[in-house]
Design a protein around this motif. Structure first.
Motif, PDB file in Angstrom:
ATOM      1  N   TYR A  27       0.855  -1.206   0.000  1.00  0.00           N
ATOM      2  CA  TYR A  27       0.000   0.000   0.000  1.00  0.00           C
ATOM      3  C   TYR A  27       0.884   1.247   0.000  1.00  0.00           C
ATOM      4  O   TYR A  27       0.594   2.250  -0.648  1.00  0.00           O
ATOM      5  CB  TYR A  27      -0.922   0.017   1.220  1.00  0.00           C
ATOM      6  N   SER A  28       1.967   1.136   0.744  1.00  0.00           N
ATOM      7  CA  SER A  28       2.895   2.247   0.833  1.00  0.00           C
ATOM      8  C   SER A  28       3.564   2.512  -0.526  1.00  0.00           C
ATOM      9  O   SER A  28       3.765   3.667  -0.917  1.00  0.00           O
ATOM     10  CB  SER A  28       3.939   1.888   1.896  1.00  0.00           C
ATOM     11  N   LYS A  30       1.148   4.300  -2.678  1.00  0.00           N
ATOM     12  CA  LYS A  30       1.080   5.701  -2.255  1.00  0.00           C
ATOM     13  C   LYS A  30       2.245   6.500  -2.856  1.00  0.00           C
ATOM     14  O   LYS A  30       2.063   7.607  -3.367  1.00  0.00           O
ATOM     15  CB  LYS A  30       1.137   5.732  -0.720  1.00  0.00           C
ATOM     16  N   LYS A  76       1.694   7.195  -6.501  1.00  0.00           N
ATOM     17  CA  LYS A  76       0.720   8.269  -6.719  1.00  0.00           C
ATOM     18  C   LYS A  76       1.363   9.626  -6.485  1.00  0.00           C
ATOM     19  O   LYS A  76       1.118  10.594  -7.191  1.00  0.00           O
ATOM     20  CB  LYS A  76      -0.468   8.110  -5.751  1.00  0.00           C
TER      21      LYS A  76
END
Ligand code: G3P
Ligand code: CA
Length: 242
Positions: free
Chosen positions: A144-145, A148, A151
């Motif tokens: 997930y990191s 992130k 993005k």
């Protein structure tokens, strides 16, 4: 293709892991790059240390995130390895980048199973302050990191760390826009190496400390070998190029 030899935790076989002494030594030995782990202190400083608990490598107890940088600096980060290194302190990310900024590869692993909400932004800011975006690859077991990060800054290279032998890891990583797979070396078979390359991703392996495994992985054509024993791996890599 030349496989790059990366000093894992700065080269933990010969110096206390994740210390300035280790990173200096990695540069002196001629490593192609370094790998190290980052976390956040209580006062939001990015520091280089592997475990969430400080007691294995430092002369104190508790979690990194519950101590300020000033408190952590009172402790030794080298004594666990040898009394010769008792004056080594936990380094900040900025201090490590200062030392390794000319290397070809700087692999920053976000150690963030614990929530460190601004770790991604802080790391990206420092990378840009040093102007080293092209040399950096950021890896994490927390995917997930990595999403992130992508993005926030689509050009930053990301490596998806995996510990188990997954089904189709190359498809998994490609679908999420990651740039590399960072696999446990025992799970890196020829199929996953070739498939990753076919899909335009790097295939990097950790932590390879047996000479025979280094030789096998060189033959498979992996992009980066992370090792605690840089001298051994460099010698085998250079021999394989002749
Ligand atoms: O980044 C590769 C490797 O360092 C991951 O495992 O536990 O040594 O951080 P660990
Ligand atoms: Ca690591």
């Amino acid at each position: 293709m030349k496989t790059k030899i990366i000093a894992h935790r700065g080269g933990a076989a010969v110096k206390p892991e994740n210390t300035l002494a280790a990173f200096k030594n990695a540069v002196e030995l001629g490593a192609d790059g370094v790998e190290f782990d980052v976390q956040l202190t209580k006062d939001g400083e990015v520091v280089v240390i592997h475990d969430e608990f400080i007691n294995r490598t430092m002369t104190g107890e508790g979690l990194v995130k519950d101590h300020t940088l000033a408190e952590l600096r009172q402790l030794s980060a080298g004594e666990f390895f040898d009394s010769e290194f008792k004056d080594e302190k936990i380094p900040t990310l900025a201090e490590v980048l200062e030392l390794v900024q000319d290397l070809e590869v700087i692999n920053i692993e976000l150690k963030n199973f614990l929530p460190y909400p601004e770790l991604e932004a802080k790391v990206l800011n420092l990378v840009d302050q040093f102007g080293i975006r092209d040399q950096v690859i950021i890896s994490s077991f927390n995917h997930y990191s990595l999403q992130k990060l992508k993005k926030m800054q689509p050009e930053i290279k990301t490596g998806a760390l995996m510990a188990s032998k997954m089904i189709n890891p190359a498809d998994y990583a490609f679908k999420r826009g990651f740039d590399a797979l960072h696999l446990h070396f025992l799970t890196a078979d020829q199929e996953v190496v070739d498939k990753s390359h076919f899909m335009g991703m790097q295939l990097n392996v950790y932590t390879v400390n047996f000479p025979e495994s280094v030789e096998e992985l060189l033959a498979k054509g992996v992009d980066m070998i992370m090792t605690d024993d840089v001298e051994m791996a460099l010698e085998l890599r250079d021999k394989s190029l002749n």
